[in-house]
Design an enzyme around this catalytic site. Structure first.
Site, PDB file in Angstrom:
ATOM      1  CE  LYS A   1      -5.486   5.790  15.341  1.00 42.27           C
ATOM      2  NZ  LYS A   1      -4.498   6.828  14.588  1.00 42.27           N
TER       3      LYS A   1
ATOM      4  CD  GLU B   1     -14.838   0.558   3.758  1.00 45.38           C
ATOM      5  OE1 GLU B   1     -15.004   0.923   4.710  1.00 45.38           O
ATOM      6  OE2 GLU B   1     -14.621   1.402   2.506  1.00 45.38           O
TER       7      GLU B   1
ATOM      8  N   GLY C   1      -2.696   5.236  10.719  1.00 43.62           N
ATOM      9  CA  GLY C   1      -3.156   3.871  10.016  1.00 43.62           C
ATOM     10  C   GLY C   1      -1.822   3.428   9.210  1.00 43.62           C
ATOM     11  NE  ARG C   2      -0.794   8.587   5.515  1.00 42.25           N
ATOM     12  CZ  ARG C   2      -1.688   9.253   5.945  1.00 42.25           C
ATOM     13  NH1 ARG C   2      -2.751   8.563   6.378  1.00 42.25           N
ATOM     14  NH2 ARG C   2      -1.599  10.525   6.292  1.00 42.25           N
TER      15      ARG C   2
ATOM     16  CD  GLU D   1      -4.896   7.743   3.619  1.00 41.43           C
ATOM     17  OE1 GLU D   1      -6.181   7.182   3.048  1.00 41.43           O
ATOM     18  OE2 GLU D   1      -4.364   6.850   4.452  1.00 41.43           O
TER      19      GLU D   1
ATOM     20  CG  HIS E   1       7.151  -9.605 -20.471  1.00 48.55           C
ATOM     21  ND1 HIS E   1       7.600 -10.039 -21.516  1.00 48.55           N
ATOM     22  CD2 HIS E   1       8.121  -9.701 -19.350  1.00 48.55           C
ATOM     23  CE1 HIS E   1       8.784 -10.647 -21.213  1.00 48.55           C
ATOM     24  NE2 HIS E   1       8.987 -10.468 -19.952  1.00 48.55           N
TER      25      HIS E   1
ATOM     26  CE  LYS F   1     -13.438   7.309   5.628  1.00 50.72           C
ATOM     27  NZ  LYS F   1     -12.832   7.380   7.083  1.00 50.72           N
TER      28      LYS F   1
END
Ligand code: G6Q
Length: 547
Positions: free
Chosen positions: A210, A216, A271-272, A357, A388, A508
């Site tokens: 965005k 990254e 974003g999410r 978040e 398991h 950050k």
């Protein structure tokens, strides 16, 4: 705080629930079911083909009544209207919150700052569809004239988790000759392991960011650029092998991507909450525009249900209130999501971001620390794998962990008896959690006295079960929207802003200071705390010892 009525934990509706909890705490699900033959029917709601069975929760009719009182007193109705109406409810960033507009039908209208945003949404969807068809049909050619066979989404956080989860869920609708992959991590092994088997001549990168400033993603995009140029030796190849999903046209152009190949979105999409925006481009290429639109229709159906259904029959509201109940009154720290579907294996990770978040906040809308718990820790794995691994703690551990079981009547990959076995396990687990096995029942099985305590299950462990006929694009859309709105409702009750994420900023900034200190040839001046200084020194010595 909401509606200026004092802190949540001092409000009459909250205090009434606290008092009521004293009674409910001693009730066992075994007795609640025994006393009420209709409990399973009464505590179940169906909307758009999604069944929510919430009967295995430690609630009575009175609990529900009091929780609904709390929702009303929190101004939930007004908050929902404010979000759908485009008000700037993300107050710390001064933004509207309109992911619901991304799936609104073409003919609808929604004004933001006096402008109807729906035509713009559909213009981007139409451009995405045309582009996706060109890639799928082999008409979009790489630099050497070969069709694209690999699509790699480069993004992180909201620009990765959503499309990755949706692609995994719906990949059985994919085209066998088209591979969709994702690279997110700044660990170089992510990029190298994904691209190892790919042919640059047949690979298209979607740089999905965005802001187009995310460290990254940009580092991975530059690595991809080099990888492409090493193979082609020609700058003009970039235009054929890179497209962007972003709202920052200037940075996209600076990277060398033709803005004509940029798919935009808006500041009112978090974003999410963005997998139905252009962030879903990789998914649309994978499953095709028609399936993608079916998914949007599913989202929209659940949006409408959330906006219009009375709270007592409203799936997101009910799920949210049950979460508030355990979080606020039973001291539950976490919430477990257990999809009985391998296709949904990334759903817990996706929901972890969506929920944690959004609601991992300690400051209320009024700028003061809240005096109650907010978002829980979200975790989980698909069943039966989790059985398991960690279910031991769910059944016999000292903590109470409310669970969501998610399953389907039919499988997308029928194989012998597999699906019946899968779903039998799903139903058996919530049954075992709720009803347990008493000491007497264990003794009657002839178990030795020494082992009786170890082999007994106290039960009374709550869960919801969400059941749908089949995991289709439309059903997936409904499921995601269900959780998006659940998170919204909880944020509204807890009086926090679910749509900012200032908590990710500090780390950050600190990393930006540390990077040059790790890279420097000469020993850097370090002025951090003693532990960080020592770790940096150790890291540097560790690298020189390998030279
Ligand atoms: C999500 C967050 C965050 C964001 C990533 C990627 O709600 O805002 O996860 O999606 O940091 O950001 P960009 O898309 O700007 O690269």
């Amino acid at each position: 705080m909401t509606k200026g009525r004092g802190t949540l934990s001092q409000r009459p509706e909250w205090l009434a629930l606290a008092q009521h909890c004293e009674t409910v705490r001693s009730l066992h699900l075994r007795d609640l079911f025994a006393a009420d033959a209709e409990r399973a029917e009464r505590f179940a709601v169906e909307a758009g083909g999604l069944l929510l069975d919430y009967s295995k929760n430690r609630i009575t009719d009175e609990t529900l009544r009091l929780l609904l009182d709390l929702a009303r007193a929190s101004g939930l109705k007004e908050r929902i209207e404010a979000m759908f109406g485009g008000e700037k409810i993300n107050v710390t960033e001064g933004r509207a919150v309109l992911h619901v507009a991304l799936r609104a039908p073409r003919q609808s209208r929604l004004l933001v700052d006096g402008e109807n945003i729906i035509p713009g949404v559909h213009a981007v969807l139409d451009r995405m569809s045309a582009f996706a068809e060109r890639v799928r049909g082999g008409d979009w050619r790489g630099h050497s004239g070969r069709p694209i066979r690999h699509v790699v989404n480069l993004g992180i956080g909201g620009s990765d988790l959503g499309p990755r989860m949706v692609w995994e869920a719906l990949r059985h609708y994919g085209q066998p000759d088209l591979q969709i992959a994702f690279v997110s991590n700044i660990d170089g092994s992510d990029f190298t392991s994904v691209t190892r088997e790919l042919d640059p001549a047949e690979t298209l990168f979607i740089v999905c960011s965005k802001t187009f400033t995310t460290q990254e993603t940009l580092a991975n995009a530059h690595a991809a650029r080099r990888w492409c140029l090493d193979a082609t030796g020609d700058e003009s190849a970039i235009a054929k092998h890179f497209v962007a999903v972003s709202s920052n046209a200037q940075e996209v152009a600076r990277f060398g991507i033709d803005p004509a190949n940029m798919f935009g979105f808006w500041d009112w999409v978090g974003g999410r909450y963005s997998c139905t925006s252009a962030v879903g481009l990789s998914v649309m290429i994978g499953i095709g525009p028609e399936r993608f639109r079916e998914m949007l229709a599913g989202f929209h159906a659940l949006d409408e249900h959330f906006r219009t259904a009375p709270f007592e029959r409203n799936l997101p509201v009910l799920l949210a209130l049950l979460g508030v109940w355990y979080n606020g009154f039973f001291g539950c720290e976490s919430h477990c999501v257990l999809p009985y579907s391998q296709s949904l294996w990334r759903l817990p990770a996706y929901l972890q971001q969506l929920d944690m978040e959004s609601n991992g906040k300690g400051i209320g809308l009024d700028g003061n620390p809240v005096a109650h718990q907010t978002g829980p820790i979200i975790w989980g794995e698909p069943g039966t794998n989790g059985q398991h691994a960690f279910y031991q703690l769910l059944h016999q551990g000292t903590r109470l962990v409310p669970c969501d079981f998610i399953g389907f009547s039919r499988s997308n990959a029928p194989l012998g008896r597999h699906h019946h076995m899968l779903m039998a396990n799903c139903f058996a687990q919530s049954q075992a959690l709720a009803f347990g096995r008493t000491r007497r029942e264990v003794e009657e099985e002839g178990v030795s006295a020494r082992l009786v305590p170890h082999r007994s299950f106290e039960g009374n462990r709550p869960s919801n079960t969400i059941l749908a006929p089949l995991l289709t694009p439309g059903v997936l859309g409904k499921l995601i929207a269900l959780y998006e709105h659940k998170v919204f409702v909880q944020g509204a009750i807890w009086g926090i802003n679910s749509f900012d994420q200032w908590g990710v900023e500090l780390g950050k900034q600190l990393a930006d200071r540390i990077i040059p200190q790790l890279e420097a040839d000469a020993e850097p001046e370090l002025s951090h705390d003693a532990s960080t200084n020592a770790l940096i020194g150790h890291y540097r010595r560790g690298r020189s010892s390998l030279r």
